[in-house]
Design a protein around this motif. Sequence first.
Motif, PDB file in Angstrom:
ATOM      1  N   ASP A  64      -3.903   0.053  -8.472  1.00 30.21           N
ATOM      2  CA  ASP A  64      -4.075  -0.723  -7.418  1.00 30.21           C
ATOM      3  C   ASP A  64      -4.802   0.025  -5.991  1.00 30.21           C
ATOM      4  O   ASP A  64      -5.342  -0.682  -5.276  1.00 30.21           O
ATOM      5  CB  ASP A  64      -2.638  -0.907  -6.819  1.00 30.21           C
ATOM      6  CG  ASP A  64      -1.755   0.242  -6.818  1.00 30.21           C
ATOM      7  OD1 ASP A  64      -1.773   0.897  -7.627  1.00 30.21           O
ATOM      8  OD2 ASP A  64      -1.421   0.639  -5.532  1.00 30.21           O
ATOM      9  N   GLY A  66      -6.600   3.921  -4.724  1.00 25.98           N
ATOM     10  CA  GLY A  66      -7.207   5.292  -4.971  1.00 25.98           C
ATOM     11  C   GLY A  66      -8.129   5.403  -6.166  1.00 25.98           C
ATOM     12  O   GLY A  66      -8.789   4.545  -6.184  1.00 25.98           O
ATOM     13  N   ILE A  67      -7.868   6.565  -6.866  1.00 28.40           N
ATOM     14  CA  ILE A  67      -8.964   6.768  -7.970  1.00 28.40           C
ATOM     15  C   ILE A  67      -8.611   5.366  -8.899  1.00 28.40           C
ATOM     16  O   ILE A  67      -9.561   4.967  -9.465  1.00 28.40           O
ATOM     17  CB  ILE A  67      -8.504   8.125  -8.629  1.00 28.40           C
ATOM     18  CG1 ILE A  67      -8.802   9.395  -7.490  1.00 28.40           C
ATOM     19  CG2 ILE A  67      -9.300   8.038 -10.014  1.00 28.40           C
ATOM     20  CD1 ILE A  67      -8.065  10.712  -8.145  1.00 28.40           C
ATOM     21  N   GLY A  68      -7.693   4.896  -9.455  1.00 28.95           N
ATOM     22  CA  GLY A  68      -7.387   3.926 -10.521  1.00 28.95           C
ATOM     23  C   GLY A  68      -8.217   2.627  -9.810  1.00 28.95           C
ATOM     24  O   GLY A  68      -8.632   1.922 -10.615  1.00 28.95           O
ATOM     25  N   GLU A  90       3.427  -2.377  -4.397  1.00 24.11           N
ATOM     26  CA  GLU A  90       1.986  -2.274  -4.353  1.00 24.11           C
ATOM     27  C   GLU A  90       1.294  -3.531  -4.564  1.00 24.11           C
ATOM     28  O   GLU A  90       0.044  -3.468  -4.565  1.00 24.11           O
ATOM     29  CB  GLU A  90       1.499  -1.000  -5.064  1.00 24.11           C
ATOM     30  CG  GLU A  90       2.233   0.356  -4.822  1.00 24.11           C
ATOM     31  CD  GLU A  90       1.562   1.143  -5.702  1.00 24.11           C
ATOM     32  OE1 GLU A  90       0.994   2.400  -5.320  1.00 24.11           O
ATOM     33  OE2 GLU A  90       1.712   1.179  -7.124  1.00 24.11           O
ATOM     34  N   GLY A 113       5.235  -2.697 -12.688  1.00 27.13           N
ATOM     35  CA  GLY A 113       6.324  -2.040 -13.090  1.00 27.13           C
ATOM     36  C   GLY A 113       6.726  -0.656 -13.087  1.00 27.13           C
ATOM     37  O   GLY A 113       5.548  -0.096 -12.906  1.00 27.13           O
ATOM     38  N   THR A 165       7.151  10.654 -14.503  1.00 27.58           N
ATOM     39  CA  THR A 165       5.803   9.646 -14.170  1.00 27.58           C
ATOM     40  C   THR A 165       4.829  10.368 -14.745  1.00 27.58           C
ATOM     41  O   THR A 165       3.855   9.468 -15.166  1.00 27.58           O
ATOM     42  CB  THR A 165       5.745   9.649 -12.397  1.00 27.58           C
ATOM     43  OG1 THR A 165       7.177   9.207 -12.186  1.00 27.58           O
ATOM     44  CG2 THR A 165       4.822   8.702 -12.249  1.00 27.58           C
ATOM     45  N   THR A 190      -5.712  12.014 -16.419  1.00 31.37           N
ATOM     46  CA  THR A 190      -5.832  12.232 -14.973  1.00 31.37           C
ATOM     47  C   THR A 190      -5.183  13.574 -14.541  1.00 31.37           C
ATOM     48  O   THR A 190      -3.948  13.571 -14.381  1.00 31.37           O
ATOM     49  CB  THR A 190      -5.885  11.559 -13.766  1.00 31.37           C
ATOM     50  OG1 THR A 190      -6.554  10.185 -14.285  1.00 31.37           O
ATOM     51  CG2 THR A 190      -6.505  11.800 -12.507  1.00 31.37           C
ATOM     52  N   THR A 191      -5.958  14.678 -14.885  1.00 32.97           N
ATOM     53  CA  THR A 191      -5.205  16.044 -14.342  1.00 32.97           C
ATOM     54  C   THR A 191      -5.483  16.484 -12.931  1.00 32.97           C
ATOM     55  O   THR A 191      -5.686  15.613 -12.218  1.00 32.97           O
ATOM     56  CB  THR A 191      -5.354  17.166 -15.504  1.00 32.97           C
ATOM     57  OG1 THR A 191      -4.722  18.283 -15.259  1.00 32.97           O
ATOM     58  CG2 THR A 191      -6.798  17.267 -15.683  1.00 32.97           C
ATOM     59  N   LYS A 209       0.323  18.882 -14.091  1.00 33.84           N
ATOM     60  CA  LYS A 209      -0.946  18.475 -14.251  1.00 33.84           C
ATOM     61  C   LYS A 209      -1.447  19.601 -15.394  1.00 33.84           C
ATOM     62  O   LYS A 209      -2.288  19.358 -16.144  1.00 33.84           O
ATOM     63  CB  LYS A 209      -1.403  18.856 -12.951  1.00 33.84           C
ATOM     64  CG  LYS A 209      -1.151  17.460 -12.096  1.00 33.84           C
ATOM     65  CD  LYS A 209      -1.799  16.338 -12.390  1.00 33.84           C
ATOM     66  CE  LYS A 209      -1.417  15.050 -11.830  1.00 33.84           C
ATOM     67  NZ  LYS A 209      -1.951  13.546 -12.258  1.00 33.84           N
ATOM     68  N   PRO A 235      -9.562  15.909 -10.537  1.00 33.19           N
ATOM     69  CA  PRO A 235     -10.249  15.870  -9.229  1.00 33.19           C
ATOM     70  C   PRO A 235      -9.731  16.995  -8.260  1.00 33.19           C
ATOM     71  O   PRO A 235      -8.371  17.584  -8.618  1.00 33.19           O
ATOM     72  CB  PRO A 235      -9.421  14.547  -8.571  1.00 33.19           C
ATOM     73  CG  PRO A 235      -8.809  13.962  -9.743  1.00 33.19           C
ATOM     74  CD  PRO A 235      -8.640  15.052 -10.808  1.00 33.19           C
ATOM     75  N   LEU A 242      -1.874   8.706  -1.820  1.00 26.99           N
ATOM     76  CA  LEU A 242      -0.841   9.829  -2.521  1.00 26.99           C
ATOM     77  C   LEU A 242      -0.656  10.867  -1.505  1.00 26.99           C
ATOM     78  O   LEU A 242       0.219  11.622  -1.451  1.00 26.99           O
ATOM     79  CB  LEU A 242      -1.726  10.231  -3.681  1.00 26.99           C
ATOM     80  CG  LEU A 242      -0.582  11.288  -4.632  1.00 26.99           C
ATOM     81  CD1 LEU A 242       0.020  10.345  -5.492  1.00 26.99           C
ATOM     82  CD2 LEU A 242      -1.766  12.149  -5.387  1.00 26.99           C
ATOM     83  N   GLN A 243      -1.637  11.200  -0.463  1.00 28.13           N
ATOM     84  CA  GLN A 243      -1.429  12.185   0.401  1.00 28.13           C
ATOM     85  C   GLN A 243      -0.637  11.965   1.370  1.00 28.13           C
ATOM     86  O   GLN A 243       0.181  12.703   1.608  1.00 28.13           O
ATOM     87  CB  GLN A 243      -2.927  12.932   0.422  1.00 28.13           C
ATOM     88  CG  GLN A 243      -3.800  13.144  -0.753  1.00 28.13           C
ATOM     89  CD  GLN A 243      -3.087  14.294  -1.722  1.00 28.13           C
ATOM     90  OE1 GLN A 243      -2.186  15.076  -1.387  1.00 28.13           O
ATOM     91  NE2 GLN A 243      -3.816  14.563  -2.911  1.00 28.13           N
ATOM     92  N   PHE A 256      -7.453  17.772   6.084  1.00 30.57           N
ATOM     93  CA  PHE A 256      -7.477  17.624   4.506  1.00 30.57           C
ATOM     94  C   PHE A 256      -8.897  17.402   3.797  1.00 30.57           C
ATOM     95  O   PHE A 256      -9.712  16.831   4.374  1.00 30.57           O
ATOM     96  CB  PHE A 256      -6.696  16.059   4.241  1.00 30.57           C
ATOM     97  CG  PHE A 256      -6.695  15.789   2.723  1.00 30.57           C
ATOM     98  CD1 PHE A 256      -5.847  16.630   1.912  1.00 30.57           C
ATOM     99  CD2 PHE A 256      -7.573  14.870   2.025  1.00 30.57           C
ATOM    100  CE1 PHE A 256      -5.440  16.501   0.383  1.00 30.57           C
ATOM    101  CE2 PHE A 256      -7.319  14.652   0.652  1.00 30.57           C
ATOM    102  CZ  PHE A 256      -6.343  15.517  -0.038  1.00 30.57           C
TER     103      PHE A 256
END
Length: 300
Positions: A64, A66-68, A90, A113, A165, A190-191, A209, A235, A242-243, A256
């Motif tokens: 939804d 960011g990176i995804g 979201e 979900g 998660t 994604t680490t 991570k 990344p 997220l931040q 940031f």
Amino acid sequence: MGKIENQFAMQDPTTQYPQPEFEKQPQSAPGLAREMRPKPDHGETSYKGFGRLAGRRALITGADSGIGRAVAIAFAREGADVALSYLPSEGADASEVVSLIEKEGRKAIPLPGNISDEAFCVNLINDAAMQLGGLDILVNVAGKQTAVEDIADLSTEQFEATFRTNVFALFWLCKAALPHMPAGGTIINTTSIQSYQPSPMLLDYASTKAAITAFTHSLAKQVVGKGIRVNAVAPGPIWTPLQPSGGQPQDKIPPFGSEVPMKRPGQPAELAPIYVVLASQESSFVTGEVYGVTGGNHLS
Ligand code: NAD
Ligand code: MG
């Protein structure tokens, strides 16, 4: 800030995107991309595809925002049909991604979900495979990050939720996805730079991570004989919800990204080409690899 025509337009990367200072902008987790100032670039107007994933069927978690979201847009423009996993709260961000994918003439399957539940993860994979007609690519992007300064204040509930998660879901999703995947299929995890250079206030998150990095190396060796490749992207600081939604204390939002050699955060659009190449046949000899996208800090 330079003009972003497409991902190939040559320009100075240090001034290509917004630089600190940013406004403080608290949101509750999970945040929404649409509430961020400045708006993150997910490649909506710039990512240009060339059919590198033509006909592929992909499930992307955290699709939804960011990176995804950047990965979902890029995959659709490269010719893939995409199932999108995200949290029910979201939906507003996710529906924008669904429209962008459908505009490319590709299938977008929204599957909201909570992936911290094993039964949900199994259903998510089965629903994605059924509705896409199979599954060639699994991209694990979803993640939880909540900064806590002192271990004395880090609750067992948070520690467990972060692991469920970020790590348990990865295990459940990979386990359920592999039986569906043909030779040539790919998994991308994604680490983070946090796997290598952990921050003191991200004790639980950085540990997850590091687990994802080891999981990627191990699973890659386990399934190479099936012709399935498993890689990860690491990344550095990226401008995503997220931040400001608890991933950093609010006073770390204005500067940031200033700590990396490029002196700015990355944008989600700058990650998408790496996920594309790792998903496509172009990276046929690459497995068990971790690709850093960090603005200049090395993975070590
Ligand atoms: P983001 O908030 O846009 O994406 C994270 C997504 O995870 C959310 O959109 C949400 O859909 C999903 N998610 C979280 N908990 C979930 C749950 N229980 N069930 C289902 N979905 C859930 O932020 P992002 O920065 O794009 O994060 C994507 C990935 O990148 C994460 O794994 C994060 O750890 C990693 N990462 C981010 C940065 C950064 O600086 N932003 C740096 C390194 C790694
Ligand atoms: Mg989100």
